[in-house]
Structures are given as structure tokens and as C-alpha cells.
Motif scaffolding. Structure first.
Motif, PDB file in Angstrom:
ATOM      1  N   ILE A 147       0.705  -1.233  -0.041  1.00 46.21           N
ATOM      2  CA  ILE A 147      -0.084  -0.138  -0.064  1.00 46.21           C
ATOM      3  C   ILE A 147       0.682   1.229   0.065  1.00 46.21           C
ATOM      4  N   THR A 148       1.756   1.059   0.707  1.00 51.73           N
ATOM      5  CA  THR A 148       2.865   2.433   0.859  1.00 51.73           C
ATOM      6  C   THR A 148       3.434   2.663  -0.607  1.00 51.73           C
ATOM      7  N   ALA A 149       3.828   1.467  -1.200  1.00 47.15           N
ATOM      8  CA  ALA A 149       4.618   1.663  -2.281  1.00 47.15           C
ATOM      9  C   ALA A 149       3.686   2.118  -3.684  1.00 47.15           C
ATOM     10  N   GLY A 150       2.167   2.143  -3.379  1.00 41.72           N
ATOM     11  CA  GLY A 150       1.245   2.578  -4.338  1.00 41.72           C
ATOM     12  C   GLY A 150       0.875   1.519  -5.263  1.00 41.72           C
ATOM     13  N   SER A 153      -4.181  -1.226  -2.632  1.00 43.29           N
ATOM     14  CA  SER A 153      -5.174  -0.313  -1.763  1.00 43.29           C
ATOM     15  C   SER A 153      -5.970  -0.988  -0.789  1.00 43.29           C
ATOM     16  N   GLU A 154      -6.609  -0.458   0.180  1.00 38.47           N
ATOM     17  CA  GLU A 154      -7.698  -0.926   0.865  1.00 38.47           C
ATOM     18  C   GLU A 154      -8.852  -1.207   0.073  1.00 38.47           C
ATOM     19  N   GLY A 155      -9.188  -0.571  -1.005  1.00 35.97           N
ATOM     20  CA  GLY A 155     -10.318  -0.953  -1.660  1.00 35.97           C
ATOM     21  C   GLY A 155      -9.872  -1.970  -2.270  1.00 35.97           C
ATOM     22  N   VAL A 156      -9.091  -2.728  -2.765  1.00 38.30           N
ATOM     23  CA  VAL A 156      -8.976  -3.829  -3.449  1.00 38.30           C
ATOM     24  C   VAL A 156      -9.093  -4.972  -2.419  1.00 38.30           C
ATOM     25  N   GLU A 160     -12.023  -7.923  -2.352  1.00 44.86           N
ATOM     26  CA  GLU A 160     -11.869  -9.303  -2.193  1.00 44.86           C
ATOM     27  C   GLU A 160     -12.746  -9.896  -1.062  1.00 44.86           C
ATOM     28  N   LEU A 161     -12.719  -9.225  -0.095  1.00 42.25           N
ATOM     29  CA  LEU A 161     -13.104  -9.660   1.328  1.00 42.25           C
ATOM     30  C   LEU A 161     -14.739  -9.600   1.045  1.00 42.25           C
ATOM     31  N   PRO A 578     -13.157   0.315  -8.259  1.00 43.15           N
ATOM     32  CA  PRO A 578     -11.905   0.330  -7.445  1.00 43.15           C
ATOM     33  C   PRO A 578     -11.863   0.428  -5.781  1.00 43.15           C
ATOM     34  N   GLN A 579     -13.135   0.766  -5.534  1.00 40.08           N
ATOM     35  CA  GLN A 579     -13.197   0.690  -3.993  1.00 40.08           C
ATOM     36  C   GLN A 579     -14.810   0.761  -3.834  1.00 40.08           C
ATOM     37  N   LEU A 580     -15.076   0.242  -2.565  1.00 39.02           N
ATOM     38  CA  LEU A 580     -16.438  -0.105  -1.868  1.00 39.02           C
ATOM     39  C   LEU A 580     -16.925   0.954  -1.123  1.00 39.02           C
TER      40      LEU A 580
END
Length: 676
Positions: A147-150, A153-156, A160-161, A578-580
Motif C-alpha cells: 500500500i505504501t508503495a502504491g 489499496s484498501e479498496g482492493v 476481495e473480502l 476500485p473501491q467500495l
């Protein structure tokens, strides 16, 4: 489950073509994908890494660490195996292979990482809860680094969750235990009399009779043997005195070996047993005791059992050859050399083994894969005629390694496999036993073959009917098979035929018949991919529908002219934002692209694999949605609004579901709006 292999050079766990473009977008899969245990690590590990030696030994195969030494498009690897470092080309950005492997697996659709490296060999009930603790390939720090490296993302992760927790909720995992029916399924239920009866039925119907010849000097085939005439029987081979259930089996209280099954079936017979110092891994000559040799000379029946077990194929460890493992071939030769022709060979193996050198040494051959807790009882019942074998092979029994292309070659057609072809659909040589093969103690006649229509559109269902009659002297069942052979198409290498249906008859008494009808939905059964068009087709023309005993024993062939094509109507719609999670006032254009899928798909799919919305036709071609009339709606506009152009706007904290619709086909996804 995404596996250890690579497809077109891309590891299966991070393969956007198979996991995203095909599985989710084309086929409409809405569940979750877990990796095979340790497979995420194959992204960065080297094929010649430290784990190769472990993988060559079945005792340590679970610890194998080899991989594909891969880096994603636009990145390079330093080939460091466990310490691999991925660097983004033309930049100073770098990330560990472990973090990169997690990121690209999640982005392409492998939602759960089943860890493997440093997993412990032992009882799974003890070690499985501990594997995440000891593993080094699924650390939280790798996710944080990605995530830090870009590159993640938490959205990804949320994406999946979502399906994973949805299924866990649907199966009641978070309900009170008193409301969960699964908690009441204990070993007593699993081993109930009804289930044991089912186990016996499955074992009986699985056994396949491969050969049944007349012993020297006899007037009829060896099997079935009349129990009343068996006074002395000799059972040979280490496999006969143990029960191999295969990987992923339970540990049932009842386990009947072949030796025990014969003893139970012949309580008054003199049974002599000798392992012959045989095993799947022995390189020493087998040796029969002197009393065993004497017993074989006068025996009414000799049963030799061979096959495969965990010594030659298990989790993470494959057979390297089709040759009979260990010293089994020499064991069979030694038994046959004593001179008693009344020999039954029982082969319980994971797929074919090379029987070329021993087929003439035995009268009869029975086959099954790992055949359950009552495998010995089933084999004894078949040998003594209590059960008439009715199994048919679900694979081609190749005669030896020379009939197989290299294991790393996934091609099927003869032109791509040095003329061999792979599977019954393309194989050009003569196998030991063809796909669908299986003999019986009786005989069957196929008659009155007919089709519902001689000319039919590809969109319809064809019905093929025929009569099966038991023309022998014993009751028995068989498996009638239906194959379809396509018309010739210039410039296209098509399968010789394909199995489009089969049906097991009931047990028929001598002289009795059964009418069989097999319905064939033509599009699913006959469709093939045409790369030039980027879609699947059903080739029009005269197809031949073959009623058969096996893939190479045709009873009747019926011509049917198929017209038309696969309708180009929409079959699946998918929605992959890309995000929820959004904040009040935040917007998301659903007609846009998902940046976390950008650049992952193969070039020819790039415009199809990374859009938030996709629509796929029945022929598996993607719809250009640039100017397509899409309908958008939300179930809670007070939480989340969506306009006619697909732009969503978060309004207030809560949960809302957005739906997109095209030509009557819909896809939905929930969004969570958090506090400001």
C-alpha cells in the motif's frame, strides 16, 4: 483455487486473464478465489530455488518453494528467490517480491492466500491453525509495504473480502451455534449406516473391468469366480494388506483392505497372503516365500494387487512416469512364472500405469482409483460375481510415456504435440484402453437409435434416444455414451469428437431392455473458441452424434444438420469498482476504469479487463459500452445517489446497493459511505 502453474508466462495466482477477464467478467463468477497453499510465493520464487530438492521428495514436498521468478509488466526482478526485489522500470521505486506477490494476486482476483512455505508436515487438524503463524509469505507487513508503495489499496482488499464474508454469512458461520446445522454433523452422522451403504454402492459401481480372458485350458473367462469352488486363494502384494484413501480423505473407523475383503467373502477358504517384499518405492527384487510359491501352484485363485500410493503421488509430488511403480512389474512376472494361469490383477492407481509388459501374464484386470473405506470388499464382490463391474474409464489409458507430450506442454492438438494429440478428443495413437472403456460379465446391444430432429438450430436442444438390451446371461449395468463429431472446417484443427452426454442404465436382467434418452443443449456442448473473431462459435453443417460403448467403440452414428449461430445477446454483466467505501460528497464514475486492473490484462483484452462495468454476450465476446444505453439505480438514494451517466455521489453515512442494467441483465454491488 488458483494453482502453482503459470499460464502464458504469468503465474496462475496473479493471472488477470483467467481470474478477472474470464472467470469474473466472462463467466460471471461472483464468489471468491483462494490460492493453492503456497502458490502466492510462486510469483517471486525461482524455479531452481532452494525448494526444488524438497519437492523431489514426497516426505518434504509440502515444503517445496520453487516458482516462476516473475515480475509484473513494467517491472523487473533481481532473481533473489526468497529475497526477490521488484523494481519499476525507469524509476527508483522498488518493493520486495513478497509484497509484490501479495499485491498482484489480490489485484487480479486471488482473494485468500493459503500459505504453504514453512508449513509443517503432520496432522492437518493440528498444523493448519498454526501455518499462518509460521509462514513467511502472508505477513501483514507485506500488505502495508504494498500500500505504501502504491501498488495496492484498501479498496482492493475490500473488494476481495466482500464475496468471502458474504458466503461465510450465508453458510451461517456468524449465527449462534444452535442455529448452525453443520455443528450437528459429527462422525456418527458421517459414518451412519446409510452413508456406509452409499460408500459400498460407489465402490461397487466405480470398479472397472479392463480385461477378462480365459485362463490357459479353460473354456470361459476367469471372472466371475464361483465362491463355492474356491478352496485355496493366494493374495499377493503390499497394497492388498492396506487401505489407501488418497489425500484429503477422512479417517473412517471402517477400512477394508483387499485381503480382508477376500477373507470375509471366502470364510471357509484357505487364504495365503504374501507382500512379496513389494512396494511403490522398492528398487529391490520382490521375493515370495517358499510356502507362498507352493500355495500359488495349487490355488484355485491368485489375486495380485498393485497401484500407486503416497510414496509416488501425493500433495505437491507427482509421478514422473507411467511405469508401474516400485518392483510391481517384477512381482507380477514372478507370480506368473510359477505357472498358475488363474491370476486376477487388481490395480488401484491414480490414473493409468503402464501394463503393457504384464497384460499377458494375467487373465483378468480390475481397476479403480482410491476406492474408499470399503475398497477391499468391493473388489472381492466383483471377483466373486456378487457385483458385475460397470465402471468406465474417465481418462485415456496411455500405453506408456512415449504417448505423452512433455508435461510442460499444454497444447492439445496433434500439430502442436509432434503428431500425438492429447486427450481422447485429439489423441492419434492407439492407447492401451480408450476413454470411456469398461467391460462387463455380460453383453449389451444398442438398437433403435434415433434423434428428435435431423435439422436443428444451434440454439435448440437435441434429444438422442436408443435402446440398451442385456444380451448376456448375467444381470448387469453399463454406461451408454454419446459423442459428437464436427464437420470439417478448412484451416481449423478441431477435436475428432467430444463427449456430450452419458447415462448409466439400471441393472438389467438377461434379455431386459431400457430406453435411454440423452438431451444435448447444443450451444454449451458444441461451442469452440475462434480466436480470429474473438468469440465462441458453433460450426454449422452436418455433425455426427455417436452412440458408443467407449470413445473408440461406436454402436450407431446419426447425422444431424446444425444451422444458425450463437445469439449475440448479453449473458453476463459485471460491476467491479476500485473501491467500495466512499465519504460524503465523494464521486465515482462507474463508466470509468478500475486503475487497479489497468495494465494487467493481455494486450488483446486490455480494453475489456480494466473497465468498472463489463457486459459479455452469450458467445463470450465483450460489448463495447462506450455509447451503450446503461441504466443505473440505487436502493438508498439518501445514502448514495447515481445519475443517468453512472456517476455515483456519496450523500450520508450508511450502506447502499448500486445496480447497473443493460438489455435486461443486471449487476449490483454494495457501497459503504463512512462519516466525513
Amino acid at each position: 483455487m488458483s494453482s502453482y502453474n503459470a499460464i502464458n508466462g504469468v503465474p496462475a495466482v496473479a493471472n488477470n486473464l483467467t481470474l478477472n477477464v474470464l472467470l469474473r467478467r466472462t463467466f460471471g463468477f461472483t464468489g471468491y478465489v483462494t490460492s493453492d497453499c503456497g502458490a502466492v510465493g510462486t510469483t517471486y520464487r525461482r524455479p531452481d530455488g532452494a525448494g526444488v530438492a524438497l519437492g523431489n521428495d514426497p516426505a518434504t514436498a509440502a515444503l517445496a518453494t520453487s516458482g516462476h521468478d516473475w515480475a509484473p509488466p513494467g517491472w523487473s526482478t533481481n532473481h533473489g528467490d526468497q529475497t526477490a526485489l521488484w523494481s519499476k522500470n525507469g524509476t527508483l521505486t522498488s518493493v520486495s517480491g513478497r509484497a509484490g506477490g501479495e499485491a498482484w494476486s489480490l489485484r487480479t482476483g486471488t482473494g485468500l492466500n493459503c500459505v504453504g512455505f514453512n508449513g509443517q508436515v503432520g496432522h492437518p487438524a493440528f498444523w493448519d491453525p498454526l501455518r499462518p503463524v509460521f509462514s513467511d509469505e502472508n505477513r501483514l507487513q507485506y500488505i502495508q509495504l504494498a500500500i505504501t508503495a502504491g501498488i495496492l489499496s484498501e479498496g482492493v482488499i475490500d473488494r476481495e473480502l466482500l464475496p468471502e464474508f458474504t458466503l461465510r454469512m450465508r453458510t451461517g458461520e456468524f449465527d449462534p451455534r444452535s442455529n448452525q446445522p453443520y455443528t450437528r454433523i459429527n462422525k456418527r452422522v458421517i459414518q451412519s449406516p446409510a452413508h456406509q451403504k452409499l460408500t459400498q454402492t460407489v465402490a461397487d459401481e466405480t470398479l472397472t473391468l479392463l480385461q477378462n480372458n480365459r485362463p490357459r485350458g479353460a473354456r470361459k473367462p476367469l471372472l466371475p469366480v464361483r465362491a463355492a469352488k474356491v478352496k485355496n486363494v493366494v493374495v499377493v502384494g503390499d497394497q492388498a494388506n492396506k487401505v489407501f484413501l488418497g489425500d484429503y480423505s477422512g479417517d473412517p473407523d471402517e477400512q477394508v483392505s483387499l485381503l480382508e475383503g477376500i477373507k470375509r467373502a471366502l470364510p471357509r477358504a484357505q487364504v495365503t497372503y504374501d507382500s512379496g517384499n513389494s512396494s511403490t518405492t522398492s528398487t529391490q527384487p520382490p521375493s515370495l516365500r517358499p510356502d507362498t510359491q507352493a500355495a500359488i501352484r495349487k490355488a484355485d485363485l491368485v489375486v495380485v494387487m498393485v497401484g500407486t500410493d503416497a510414496g509416488v503421488n501425493t500433495e505437491g509430488y507427482d509421478r514422473k512416469t507411467l511405469a508401474l511403480p516400485g518392483n510391481y512389474q517384477r512381482l507380477i512376472k514372478q507370480v506368473a512364472g510359477i505357472g498358475n494361469p488363474r491370476i486376477v490383477l487388481v490395480d488401484q492407481s491414480a490414473g493409468p500405469v503402464d501394463l503393457t509388459a504384464v497384460r499377458r501374464d494375467v487373465a483378468s484386470i480390475l481397476f479403480s482409483a482410491a476406492n474408499g473405506e470399503r475398497q477391499g470388499r468391493a473388489a472381492a464382490d466383483a471377483i466373486l460375481g456378487k457385483v458385475n463391474p460397470s465402471g468406465h474409464l474417465s481418462f485415456t489409458w496411455y500405453s506408456g510415456d512415449g504417448q505423452l507430450p512433455p508435461k510442460s506442454d499444454y497444447n492439445l492438438t496433434p500439430s502442436r504435440t509432434a503428431g500425438l494429440g492429447r486427450t481422447y478428443m485429439y489423441f492419434t495413437r492407439k492407447p492401451t484402453y480408450p476413454f470411456g472403456y469398461g467391460e462387463s460379465y455380460t453383453s449389451f446391444r444398442y438398437s433403435r437409435a434415433r434423434v428428435s430432429r435431423r435439422r436443428i438450430p444451434a440454439t435448440k436442444t437435441l434429444r438422442v434416444s436408443f435402446r440398451v438390451t442385456n444380451t448376456g446371461h448375467r444381470a448387469g449395468a453399463t454406461v451408454a455414451q454419446l459423442y459428437a463429431a464436427s464437420p470439417r472446417v478448412h484451416g481449423v484443427e478441431l477435436a475428432r469428437q467430444r463427449l456430450v452426454g452419458f447415462k448409466r442404465t439400471k441393472v438389467l436382467k438377461p434379455g431386459r431392455s431400457q430406453e435411454i434418452t440423452i438431451a444435448v443443449a447444443l450451444i454449451p456442448a458444441l461451442r469452440v473458441w475462434k480466436a480470429q473473431l474473438g468469440r465462441e462459435v458453433v460450426y454449422p453443417g452436418t455433425w455426427r452424434f455417436r452412440i458408443a460403448r467407449s470413445s473408440r467403440r461406436i454402436a450407431s452414428s446419426l447425422p444431424v444438420r446444425i444451422t444458425g449461430s450463437i445469439p449475440r445477446t448479453i449473458n453476463t454483466v459485471s460491476l467491479a469498482p476500485p473501491q467500495l467505501t466512499l465519504k460524503p460528497g465523494q464521486e465515482l464514475n462507474l463508466r470509468g476504469r478500475n486503475q487497479w486492473l489497468d495494465g494487467l490484462a493481455p494486450t488483446q483484452y486490455q480494453s475489456k479487463g480494466d473497465t468498472i462495468i463489463t457486459a459479455v454476450r452469450r458467445d463470450d465476446s465483450f460489448v463495447d459500452l462506450t455509447n451503450a444505453p446503461l441504466g443505473f439505480s440505487t436502493d438508498r438514494p439518501s445514502v448514495l445517489r447515481v445519475d443517468r451517466n453512472g456517476v455515483t455521489t456519496a450523500v450520508a453515512p450508511g450502506v447502499a446497493t448500486v445496480t447497473v442494467k443493460i438489455d435486461g441483465v443486471t449487476a449490483s454491488t454494495p457501497f459503504v459511505v463512512t462519516g466525513a
